[in-house]
Write an enzyme that holds these catalytic residues in place. Structure first.
Site, PDB file in Angstrom:
ATOM      1  N   GLU A   1      -8.552  -5.369  -5.075  1.00  0.00           N
ATOM      2  CA  GLU A   1      -8.056  -4.254  -4.253  1.00  0.00           C
ATOM      3  C   GLU A   1      -9.194  -3.341  -3.807  1.00  0.00           C
ATOM      4  O   GLU A   1      -9.268  -2.903  -2.654  1.00  0.00           O
ATOM      5  CB  GLU A   1      -7.031  -3.428  -5.046  1.00  0.00           C
ATOM      6  CG  GLU A   1      -5.781  -4.161  -5.466  1.00  0.00           C
ATOM      7  CD  GLU A   1      -4.723  -4.206  -4.384  1.00  0.00           C
ATOM      8  OE1 GLU A   1      -4.999  -3.767  -3.254  1.00  0.00           O
ATOM      9  OE2 GLU A   1      -3.620  -4.700  -4.676  1.00  0.00           O
TER      10      GLU A   1
ATOM     11  N   HIS B   1      -7.557  -5.713  -0.710  1.00  0.00           N
ATOM     12  CA  HIS B   1      -6.347  -4.949  -0.413  1.00  0.00           C
ATOM     13  C   HIS B   1      -5.836  -5.352   0.970  1.00  0.00           C
ATOM     14  O   HIS B   1      -6.559  -5.333   1.953  1.00  0.00           O
ATOM     15  CB  HIS B   1      -6.694  -3.452  -0.436  1.00  0.00           C
ATOM     16  CG  HIS B   1      -5.519  -2.547  -0.215  1.00  0.00           C
ATOM     17  ND1 HIS B   1      -4.503  -2.408  -1.130  1.00  0.00           N
ATOM     18  CD2 HIS B   1      -5.197  -1.714   0.819  1.00  0.00           C
ATOM     19  CE1 HIS B   1      -3.627  -1.526  -0.684  1.00  0.00           C
ATOM     20  NE2 HIS B   1      -4.020  -1.103   0.501  1.00  0.00           N
TER      21      HIS B   1
ATOM     22  N   SER C   1       0.847  -1.193   0.000  1.00  0.00           N
ATOM     23  CA  SER C   1       0.000   0.000   0.000  1.00  0.00           C
ATOM     24  C   SER C   1       0.888   1.252   0.000  1.00  0.00           C
ATOM     25  O   SER C   1       1.694   1.411  -0.906  1.00  0.00           O
ATOM     26  CB  SER C   1      -0.965  -0.038   1.194  1.00  0.00           C
ATOM     27  OG  SER C   1      -2.004   0.897   1.042  1.00  0.00           O
TER      28      SER C   1
END
Length: 533
Positions: free
Chosen positions: A322, A439, A190
């Protein structure tokens, strides 16, 4: 708790802890090792300052304080400014003529706004068992790490400069822990993925690392870059009672304000017209005024196109879904806003790339492509998830790969993590039932995360995925090639991408190598948005 162990580093003596991993292998932990002077008082908003050596033995037994931030689990404002520490984990200390081990430096995510590299989030056992030395760092986040007034006094990117300071510490000290300073892999997820990509692009990092793994984030993702940090800083000052147009007055005011209050008020900076945007953060990396110690002086896209980046082996990829992270607490009101203000949720950066394509045209093209011009509803959340995935993650990763392989002879390995298992931290946080990998769902297969710590059956698909992921990641760190040899767990060679063949390793119950599954969707973005790729 284990016995203690003492070693001498160039900075001074450290007392760490000797334990064993869950597999029974040795594990030495040195926690809360300082890598720069505390950024407090006059050093707030300043670049990290070199730490002086200490005398005596320093305890390195407890996790570091987190940098000031909002706790994403409960909304509490936590942390302290004295937070520039890292953790080092190894199986054994060097002795005699022992060969130094490859080093992996982990940079945590959290939108440049929150997060920590501490072991309660990122347990080191799986990776250290694979015979590498692991380093995990904390760095300044939010306004304390990314205030920019576009001047010499507050140029921005202090959190990224913290990471550079940590890498200098690694280069100077890691051999004392048995790590090879000439074989360093930086990796992150991330905002950590975007960070390691930024470190590839910065002139300040030459020679500090040799391989890069960017998971679910890169410098081209819209949430990872802003040209409006300065405007937001003035908004913050006004919200705190300092309405001024003078950056010097504002900086003097912000220097005196309580750190946790700065974080608390920063949460509400965006006007209501922008609140529809998902994954936006008030203070993130930006362009700095030109100077010899600037981290970034032009747009990341310009750096990639100009070929002025460190051409080292790159592993980069995404999870299969995601955008599932944007579904947390999704309500009917949000869906109504998405329909009535569809263009408002798109980042302004989408209109910066090509002046010939106005944002309204981009918005209508996207709505037609993903939703066939139908209203967004709970009946088409799958398409909404695809759209959010591509907007915030996949498109930037695709553009990064395509630009990098065009100018670099170093290999680029692209992956997609599809495995939907019980260690999916991201999906548990979001709380949705949709199939696929959210994610953050890959993290539980590289680190033992206490938040999702469950007993894993050694014969389970989860354990097989842990073994597979750790082997791929540590092979890359050791050799620059994730599949130097094949075995039962990894039966296919992972070949790098080329201009003619956009290969992608799909990591699921089984692994396969095939063309990037999202290529059709990416060509839509390329035609609509990044026409100069």
């Amino acid at each position: 708790m284990g016995d203690t162990v003492t070693l001498e580093t160039p900075q001074g003596k450290l007392r760490g802890r000797r334990t064993t991993s869950k597999s029974g292998k040795p594990l030495l932990s040195f926690l809360s090792v300082p890598y720069a002077r505390p950024p407090v008082g006059v050093l707030r908003f300043k670049p990290p300052q070199k730490l002086e050596p200490w005398s005596g033995i320093r305890d390195a037994l407890e996790p570091a304080p987190v940098c000031p931030q909002e706790n994403v689990m409960n909304g509490e404002i936590i942390g302290q400014e004295d937070c520039l520490y890292l953790h080092v984990y190894t199986a054994q200390l060097p002795s005699g003529g022992a060969v130094l081990k490859p080093v992996m430096v982990w940079i945590h995510g959290g939108g440049f706004t929150s997060g920590t590299g501490n072991p309660d989030m990122y347990g080191p056992e799986y990776l250290v068992d694979a015979d590498i030395v692991l380093v995990s760092i904390n760095y300044r986040v939010g306004i304390l790490g990314f205030l920019s007034l576009d001047n010499e006094a507050a140029p921005g990117n202090m959190g990224l400069k913290d990471q550079v300071a940590a890498l200098h510490w690694v280069k100077e000290n890691i051999a004392a822990f048995g790590g090879d300073p000439n074989n360093v892999t930086i990796f992150g997820e991330s905002a950590g993925g975007a960070s390691v990509h930024y470190l590839m692009l910065s002139p300040l990092t030459k020679g500090l690392f040799h391989k890069v793994i960017a998971q679910s984030g890169c410098a081209l993702n819209p949430w990872a870059f802003s040209l409006t940090n300065k405007e937001r800083a003035f908004k913050l000052g006004e919200a705190l009672g300092c309405k001024t147009a003078d950056p010097n007055v504002l900086l003097k005011f912000l220097m005196k304000e309580d750190a946790l209050n700065l974080i608390r008020v920063s949460r509400n900076l965006f006007p209501s017209s922008e609140c529809i945007r998902t994954l936006q953060f008030p203070f993130v990396p930006t362009i700095e005024p030109k100077s010899t110690d600037a981290f970034l002086t032009e747009h990341p896209m310009a750096v990639l196109r100009s070929r002025r980046f460190h051409k080292v082996p790159l592993m980069i990829g995404v999870t299969s879904h995601e955008g599932m992270v944007t579904l947390k607490d999704l309500q009917d009101k949000h869906l109504q806003d998405y329909n009535s203000k569809f263009g408002a949720q798109l980042p302004e950066s989408l209109s910066h790339e090509s002046s010939s394509v106005p944002l309204s045209t981009v918005a209508s093209g996207i709505k037609h492509f993903y939703f066939n011009d139908k209203p967004i509803s709970k009946n088409n959340l799958s398409q909404f998830t695809d759209f959010q995935s591509d907007l915030h993650f996949v498109e930037g990763v695709y553009a990064t790969v395509k630009l990098t392989i065009a100018v670099s002879i170093a290999p680029v390995y692209l992956y997609k993590f599809n495995f939907d298992g019980s260690l999916g931290f991201g999906k548990q946080f979001v709380g949705v039932e949709m199939e696929g990998a959210c994610h953050g769902d890959d993290l539980g297969y590289l680190f033992r995360i206490p938040l999702v710590n469950i007993d894993i059956d050694p014969s389970s698909l989860e354990m097989n995925t842990i073994n597979r992921m750790v082997l791929l990641w540590t092979n890359f760190a050791k050799f620059g090639n994730p599949t130097p040899t094949l075995n039962e767990s990894i039966p296919v060679y992972w070949q790098p991408c080329s201009i003619r063949n956009f290969r992608c390793l799909n990591i699921d119950k089984e692994i396969t190598l095939k063309e990037f599954p999202e290529l059709k969707r990416m060509k839509f973005w390329e035609d609509m948005y990044r026409s100069k790729l």
